[in-house]
Design an enzyme around this catalytic site. Sequence first.
Site, PDB file in Angstrom:
ATOM      1  N   GLU A  96     -35.544 -15.032   7.676  1.00  0.00           N
ATOM      2  CA  GLU A  96     -34.618 -15.661   8.618  1.00  0.00           C
ATOM      3  C   GLU A  96     -34.890 -15.261  10.063  1.00  0.00           C
ATOM      4  O   GLU A  96     -35.366 -14.170  10.335  1.00  0.00           O
ATOM      5  CB  GLU A  96     -33.185 -15.221   8.290  1.00  0.00           C
ATOM      6  N   CYS A 109     -33.852 -13.647  17.373  1.00  0.00           N
ATOM      7  CA  CYS A 109     -33.863 -12.479  16.508  1.00  0.00           C
ATOM      8  C   CYS A 109     -34.900 -12.699  15.421  1.00  0.00           C
ATOM      9  O   CYS A 109     -34.842 -13.691  14.692  1.00  0.00           O
ATOM     10  CB  CYS A 109     -32.470 -12.302  15.918  1.00  0.00           C
ATOM     11  N   CYS A 116     -36.237  -5.291   2.658  1.00  0.00           N
ATOM     12  CA  CYS A 116     -36.201  -3.982   3.304  1.00  0.00           C
ATOM     13  C   CYS A 116     -36.008  -2.888   2.273  1.00  0.00           C
ATOM     14  O   CYS A 116     -35.087  -2.934   1.459  1.00  0.00           O
ATOM     15  CB  CYS A 116     -35.104  -3.914   4.361  1.00  0.00           C
ATOM     16  N   CYS A 120     -29.906   0.139   3.156  1.00  0.00           N
ATOM     17  CA  CYS A 120     -28.569   0.454   3.676  1.00  0.00           C
ATOM     18  C   CYS A 120     -27.521  -0.304   2.863  1.00  0.00           C
ATOM     19  O   CYS A 120     -27.709  -1.481   2.545  1.00  0.00           O
ATOM     20  CB  CYS A 120     -28.479   0.078   5.151  1.00  0.00           C
ATOM     21  N   CYS A 123     -25.894  -3.713   4.098  1.00  0.00           N
ATOM     22  CA  CYS A 123     -26.834  -4.718   4.615  1.00  0.00           C
ATOM     23  C   CYS A 123     -27.340  -5.622   3.492  1.00  0.00           C
ATOM     24  O   CYS A 123     -27.821  -5.140   2.468  1.00  0.00           O
ATOM     25  CB  CYS A 123     -27.997  -3.968   5.278  1.00  0.00           C
ATOM     26  N   GLU A 166     -37.536  -3.521   8.404  1.00  0.00           N
ATOM     27  CA  GLU A 166     -37.593  -2.353   9.278  1.00  0.00           C
ATOM     28  C   GLU A 166     -38.911  -2.425  10.063  1.00  0.00           C
ATOM     29  O   GLU A 166     -39.990  -2.149   9.531  1.00  0.00           O
ATOM     30  CB  GLU A 166     -37.520  -1.080   8.414  1.00  0.00           C
ATOM     31  N   ASN A 218     -24.887   4.341  13.168  1.00  0.00           N
ATOM     32  CA  ASN A 218     -23.925   3.871  12.154  1.00  0.00           C
ATOM     33  C   ASN A 218     -22.933   4.894  11.594  1.00  0.00           C
ATOM     34  O   ASN A 218     -22.011   4.520  10.873  1.00  0.00           O
ATOM     35  CB  ASN A 218     -24.640   3.201  10.968  1.00  0.00           C
ATOM     36  N   CYS A 337     -28.813 -11.753   9.494  1.00  0.00           N
ATOM     37  CA  CYS A 337     -30.046 -12.117   8.809  1.00  0.00           C
ATOM     38  C   CYS A 337     -30.012 -11.638   7.377  1.00  0.00           C
ATOM     39  O   CYS A 337     -29.627 -10.523   7.098  1.00  0.00           O
ATOM     40  CB  CYS A 337     -31.242 -11.525   9.519  1.00  0.00           C
TER      41      CYS A 337
HETATM   42  N1  SAH Z   1     -33.941  -2.443  10.116  1.00  0.00           N
HETATM   43  C1  SAH Z   1     -33.580  -2.395  11.487  1.00  0.00           C
HETATM   44  C2  SAH Z   1     -33.411  -3.781  12.093  1.00  0.00           C
HETATM   45  C3  SAH Z   1     -32.721  -4.807  11.254  1.00  0.00           C
HETATM   46  S1  SAH Z   1     -31.011  -4.489  10.904  1.00  0.00           S
HETATM   47  C4  SAH Z   1     -32.299  -1.578  11.673  1.00  0.00           C
HETATM   48  O1  SAH Z   1     -31.678  -1.238  10.678  1.00  0.00           O
HETATM   49  O2  SAH Z   1     -31.983  -1.277  12.816  1.00  0.00           O
HETATM   50  C5  SAH Z   1     -30.302  -4.788  12.519  1.00  0.00           C
HETATM   51  C6  SAH Z   1     -28.889  -4.291  12.715  1.00  0.00           C
HETATM   52  O3  SAH Z   1     -27.963  -4.984  11.868  1.00  0.00           O
HETATM   53  C7  SAH Z   1     -28.732  -2.825  12.393  1.00  0.00           C
HETATM   54  O4  SAH Z   1     -28.096  -2.171  13.477  1.00  0.00           O
HETATM   55  C8  SAH Z   1     -27.806  -2.829  11.200  1.00  0.00           C
HETATM   56  O5  SAH Z   1     -27.043  -1.649  11.183  1.00  0.00           O
HETATM   57  C9  SAH Z   1     -26.993  -4.074  11.418  1.00  0.00           C
HETATM   58  N2  SAH Z   1     -26.353  -4.581  10.212  1.00  0.00           N
HETATM   59  C10 SAH Z   1     -26.865  -4.656   8.993  1.00  0.00           C
HETATM   60  N3  SAH Z   1     -25.987  -5.203   8.105  1.00  0.00           N
HETATM   61  C11 SAH Z   1     -24.877  -5.490   8.787  1.00  0.00           C
HETATM   62  C12 SAH Z   1     -23.618  -6.066   8.447  1.00  0.00           C
HETATM   63  N4  SAH Z   1     -23.342  -6.465   7.206  1.00  0.00           N
HETATM   64  N5  SAH Z   1     -22.718  -6.211   9.414  1.00  0.00           N
HETATM   65  C13 SAH Z   1     -22.990  -5.824  10.694  1.00  0.00           C
HETATM   66  N6  SAH Z   1     -24.162  -5.288  11.074  1.00  0.00           N
HETATM   67  C14 SAH Z   1     -25.102  -5.107  10.138  1.00  0.00           C
HETATM   68 FE1  SF4 Z   2     -33.204  -2.425   6.341  1.00  0.00          FE
HETATM   69 FE2  SF4 Z   2     -32.012  -2.450   8.758  1.00  0.00          FE
HETATM   70 FE3  SF4 Z   2     -30.841  -3.598   6.607  1.00  0.00          FE
HETATM   71 FE4  SF4 Z   2     -31.005  -0.954   6.742  1.00  0.00          FE
HETATM   72  S1  SF4 Z   2     -29.855  -2.262   8.148  1.00  0.00           S
HETATM   73  S2  SF4 Z   2     -31.487  -2.200   4.932  1.00  0.00           S
HETATM   74  S3  SF4 Z   2     -32.961  -0.691   7.719  1.00  0.00           S
HETATM   75  S4  SF4 Z   2     -32.730  -4.224   7.561  1.00  0.00           S
END
Ligand code: SAH
Ligand code: SF4
Length: 374
Positions: A96, A109, A116, A120, A123, A166, A218, A337
Amino acid sequence: MTNNERVNLYDLAPAQLQATLSEIVSPPFRVKQIAEWMHSRGVDSFDAMSNLPKELRAHLAERYTLEFPQVVERTPPASDGSQKYLFVLGDGNRIESVYMPMRDRTSVCLSSQAGCAVGCTFCVTGFFGAGRNLTPSEMLGQFFTVQREHQVPFEMMNAVFMGMGEPLLNFDHLVTTLDILYMNIAAKRITVSTSGIIPGVDALAKLERRPNLAVSINAPDRKRREEIMPITKKYPLDELIAALRRYPTEKGREITIEYVLLAGYNDSKADAVALARLIRGLSAKVNAIPFNEDPNLPRWMQRPDDEAIDAFADALVRNGAHVTVRRSKGREIAAACGQLRGKTERKRPQRRVNGAVRVEPAEIERDLMYGERR
Ligand code: SAH
Ligand code: SF4
């Protein structure tokens, strides 16, 4: 030669492209023309290179490709004009991107991986598990496709690597992609967001030209961070903060500290105070991101109400931090995304047990400034 054996010229760094083309293309100004069509126009076919002789275009097409990922779906524009794109890659993987128009600039973006491995728990991308690294042509293809569809002048464009994956676990391809993006957009208009891969942060620090750095913190302490971001067991919070303290930040730039707000979990005033203390002295601003809900994510994870979000931001400001808050429009278009793909994707069995869903980096929102930057 089959299609698959042809080199995608967008996978080559500028100097490598020059060297490769010079072997079969002459005179030298033709090489320059080809590079311009690619790097300044983002064309995805040799036929589009209208100032090249036909025979040369045919010759190039026999040996090389300029293939980009194909758009399979675009969400209708949200109220702020944002749109999500779902692309399919040559091997069937789906990724995406998000188009985010703003008054004085437009951001895209970008995804850096087709999944990934960091996992997390908040996510959606993490929920679906690891995916392969994207190639430079796949990252650039997202950028140029969205830029071209919306006819955005390059000087208005920002690129943010906050989509699926990532980026610092795909470092070499990321650097090639950056080197090509720099042909059109300044480094300060590009942001790379990481979950805190310390060796990657140190490697970025050594680059001659660096993008902006965003780091997903976070949680205000190691224990909670390890609960929701499993990777941090390998890259603990205190070591990450030490890496940020030694990171060379250009004048006028700040590291963005991303902080996903989960109601009742990390959104108290005490958490804000702890976070402010953690980053004190860094040239940094906090981007508070209210959690984006998704059916694939744990039910207990919820977005705090606006009052709690404001109280958190205010406490940060009162403790000396610079803060912006993302007000999500993205929810209207299944923002974040991974969530668009996640609507139709089935999780592969045994992929991941810690119950996260994929995230979204790219919320489609305007960041509201707090405190002195309001
Ligand atoms: N992997 C990298 C970049 C992609 S995630 C990273 O983790 O930074 C980009 C951002 O989206 C990160 O700050 C992550 O904490 C946030 N994110 C992920 N899932 C989310 C959700 N469900 N709601 C809000 N922010 C989220
Ligand atoms: Fe990967 Fe970033 Fe999602 Fe964590 S928040 S699982 S590092 S994409």
